[in-house]
Motif scaffolding. Structure first.
Motif, short mmCIF file in Angstrom:
data_model
loop_
_atom_site.label_atom_id
_atom_site.label_comp_id
_atom_site.label_asym_id
_atom_site.label_seq_id
_atom_site.Cartn_x
_atom_site.Cartn_y
_atom_site.Cartn_z
N GLY A 1 62.73 -11.28 24.89
CA GLY A 1 61.76 -11.81 24.71
C GLY A 1 61.73 -12.55 26.55
O GLY A 1 60.41 -12.98 27.18
N SER A 2 62.61 -13.61 26.37
CA SER A 2 62.95 -13.88 27.87
C SER A 2 63.02 -13.54 29.03
O SER A 2 62.48 -12.98 30.19
CB SER A 2 64.15 -14.96 27.55
N ILE B 1 60.93 -10.15 34.21
CA ILE B 1 60.30 -9.25 34.19
C ILE B 1 58.31 -9.46 34.88
O ILE B 1 57.93 -8.93 36.21
CB ILE B 1 60.20 -8.02 33.68
N ASN B 2 57.84 -9.67 33.74
CA ASN B 2 56.41 -10.41 34.34
C ASN B 2 56.53 -11.38 35.54
O ASN B 2 55.42 -10.17 36.45
CB ASN B 2 56.03 -11.13 33.01
N THR B 3 56.70 -12.00 35.77
CA THR B 3 56.99 -12.88 37.00
C THR B 3 57.39 -12.43 38.21
O THR B 3 56.21 -12.06 38.94
CB THR B 3 58.21 -14.46 36.72
N VAL B 4 58.69 -11.93 37.57
CA VAL B 4 59.15 -10.67 39.28
C VAL B 4 57.86 -9.93 40.33
O VAL B 4 56.87 -9.86 40.78
CB VAL B 4 60.39 -10.18 39.01
N CYS B 5 57.28 -9.05 39.07
CA CYS B 5 56.76 -8.05 39.26
C CYS B 5 54.46 -8.54 39.71
O CYS B 5 54.40 -7.49 40.43
CB CYS B 5 56.27 -7.30 37.87
N TYR B 6 54.57 -9.54 39.10
CA TYR B 6 53.14 -10.05 40.17
C TYR B 6 53.10 -9.97 41.60
O TYR B 6 51.91 -9.16 41.99
CB TYR B 6 52.72 -11.77 39.60
N HIS C 1 61.81 -2.07 26.43
CA HIS C 1 60.79 -3.44 26.87
C HIS C 1 60.93 -4.00 28.41
O HIS C 1 59.59 -4.05 28.74
CB HIS C 1 61.28 -4.33 26.25
N LEU C 2 61.57 -3.74 28.92
CA LEU C 2 61.82 -3.85 30.15
C LEU C 2 61.21 -3.16 31.16
O LEU C 2 60.29 -3.80 32.55
CB LEU C 2 63.07 -4.28 30.74
N LEU C 3 60.93 -1.52 31.18
CA LEU C 3 60.65 -0.84 31.45
C LEU C 3 58.60 -1.24 31.22
O LEU C 3 57.87 -0.76 32.39
CB LEU C 3 60.77 0.27 31.39
N PHE D 1 58.03 -3.85 33.57
CA PHE D 1 57.54 -3.16 34.71
C PHE D 1 56.09 -3.20 34.78
O PHE D 1 55.22 -2.68 35.74
CB PHE D 1 58.78 -2.80 35.14
N PHE D 2 56.41 -1.86 34.32
CA PHE D 2 54.67 -0.67 34.24
C PHE D 2 53.56 -1.86 33.70
O PHE D 2 51.81 -1.51 34.26
CB PHE D 2 54.41 0.16 33.21
N GLY D 3 53.70 -2.92 32.87
CA GLY D 3 52.74 -3.82 32.63
C GLY D 3 51.79 -4.21 33.76
O GLY D 3 50.62 -5.09 33.94
N ILE D 4 52.57 -4.92 34.49
CA ILE D 4 52.68 -5.94 35.62
C ILE D 4 52.36 -5.19 37.26
O ILE D 4 51.64 -5.26 37.73
CB ILE D 4 53.51 -7.13 36.36
N ALA D 5 54.15 -4.27 37.46
CA ALA D 5 53.69 -3.82 38.61
C ALA D 5 52.53 -2.65 38.80
O ALA D 5 51.91 -3.03 40.35
CB ALA D 5 54.98 -3.35 39.60
N THR D 6 52.16 -2.46 38.08
CA THR D 6 51.66 -0.82 38.47
C THR D 6 49.46 -0.83 37.60
O THR D 6 49.38 -0.30 37.51
CB THR D 6 52.07 0.84 38.20
#
Length: 436
Positions: free
Chosen positions: A50-51, A56-61, A104-106, A109-114
């Protein structure tokens, strides 16, 4: 505002893509026990996942913003849904903590970055400026309903499976099927980036130049910090509540995991649609949003205390958890509307929201790991089951939530008084609905 034909399908695809993005990496919210049993994970491992997802969410914004400027919206949505499809199939047969962590990390990444910035651009392109709030509100509600339907399907599939591991396999294959449906719809019905029509272009040409702000300007604006901590405190009720209320009903109240997941599904996804509609109306009925947030936070604090002292009254305690979620979702769906009364200019919004988001969601980086380790140690102390030590950890978690609530009330009071000061100085205008 009217949606018709192809735009209705695009609207649903956008809601579905974001629903999947914020559902599949966050199954711990409603299937915590099933993750432990079926995926052989402990509290600390679930907390670490979860953490890291939140990091990753924050970094990918910012990455998402760059990609949305360089590529067509359709391209990014299709890439996202294709990635979700592949990851869901992989998840269905994944074994071991490391593999699950990578998946989960992927997803994150795709949920935010793309997806995220492309999603916002596409939704905005479906309505004119007069209907932006309604469009985003309806999309938020549709997203909640889609997540609710998927979650109910997960509960049913896990219920008919022979064991938790098989239940996860069935559920993730179902998720892959949902991704495939939305992927096909995106390929067939979506165009490229929304185009600005001639009327909008003419209006923009007539507009006066917008004042430019720098990061330093944002950091020097007191309203930014007031809104940052107001949102942080309100968000804590939502995120910590969703993360641990369902599992609390299993560990401490003795509720069946399947029943707890069903209730958690209602609390997490169905209520958000209702709370969003009510919250928007509620916040507009009162002239000072900070004052309203004081009341909402106070109500949620009382409800949390109620959960802490009604452990022996199962149905009452479960009802209180639903009420907590309802109030928390009212705050979550409206807290961005507090920026105006805090004195944050509209032209400062892009930079301000980026900085506010980076800071106010920081608890997501920390609490899953900390609370997960606490629960793991407590289960060990209880001999591998949920006993007095585990119950004590939940009491501490609730006390931390209450502390954030009290801090939020203080910040909301500051927001209220700041709004009155800015109004008196003529900096902002507030609708008092005929009353002063």
């Amino acid at each position: 505002m009217k949606l018709s034909g192809k735009n209705i399908v695009v609207f649903i695809v956008l809601a579905g893509a974001v629903a999947l993005a914020y559902y599949l990496p966050c199954l711990r919210y409603n299937f915590y026990q099933q993750m432990m049993d079926g995926l052989m994970l402990d509290d600390a491992q679930i907390g670490l996942i979860g953490s890291l997802v939140n990091v990753i969410n924050t970094v990918c914004y910012p990455i998402g913003g760059v990609l949305a400027n360089k590529f067509r919206t359709k391209t990014l949505i299709v890439i996202t849904l294709a990635a979700f499809l592949i990851l869901s199939v992989w998840y269905a047969f994944a074994q071991g903590f490391v593999m699950l962590l990578i998946i989960h990390l992927l997803f994150a990444f795709f949920g935010i970055a793309t997806l995220w910035s492309a999603y916002l651009s596409a939704v905005r392109g479906l309505a004119d400026e007069r209907n932006q709030s309604k469009m985003f509100g309806w999309n938020e509600g549709t997203r909640g309903l889609i997540q609710f339907a998927i979650s109910l399907a997960f509960v049913a599939l896990m219920g008919i499976a022979l064991n938790a591991a098989q239940g996860f396999t069935y559920s993730m294959l179902f998720a892959a099927g949902v991704c495939a449906v939305f992927l096909v719809l995106a390929i067939v019905f979506m165009d490229g980036k929304p185009k600005v029509d001639e009327q909008d272009a003419a209006e923009k040409a007539d507009e006066e130049p917008v004042e430019k702000y720098t990061v330093v300007d944002v950091l020097k604006n007191p309203g930014v910090w007031v809104v940052t901590f107001l949102i942080m405190c309100a968000y804590v009720f939502w995120t910590m509540g969703n993360s641990y209320l369902s599992q609390y009903t299993v560990d401490v109240l003795g509720l069946d995991p399947g029943t707890a997941s069903t209730i958690g599904t209602v609390r997490t996804y169905l209520i958000v649609a209702i709370a969003g509609l009510i919250g928007g109306v509620l916040l507009d009925k009162f002239p000072y949003k900070g004052r309203t947030f004081i009341v909402l936070l106070a109500i949620d604090i009382v409800l949390i205390v109620g959960v802490m002292i009604t452990g022996e009254q199962l149905m009452l305690c479960v009802a209180l958890t639903i009420c907590i979620s309802f109030i928390a979702n009212i705050m979550k769906t409206t807290y961005w509307s507090t920026m105006g009364e805090a004195g944050i200019p509209a032209a400062m919004t892009p930079l301000a929201t980026g900085i506010i988001s980076f800071i106010c969601f920081m608890p997501d980086w920390v609490y899953p790991v900390v609370f997960g380790n606490w629960l793991t140690d407590a289960r060990a102390a209880d001999g591998g089951v949920a006993g007095a030590a585990v119950a004590g950890v939940y009491q501490n978690i609730f006390l931390i939530i209450i502390a954030f609530g009290v801090l939020g009330m203080v910040v909301s009071f500051i927001h209220w008084k700041r709004a009155q000061k800015l109004e008196a100085a003529g900096v902002i205008e507030i609708d008092h609905h005929g009353k002063k």
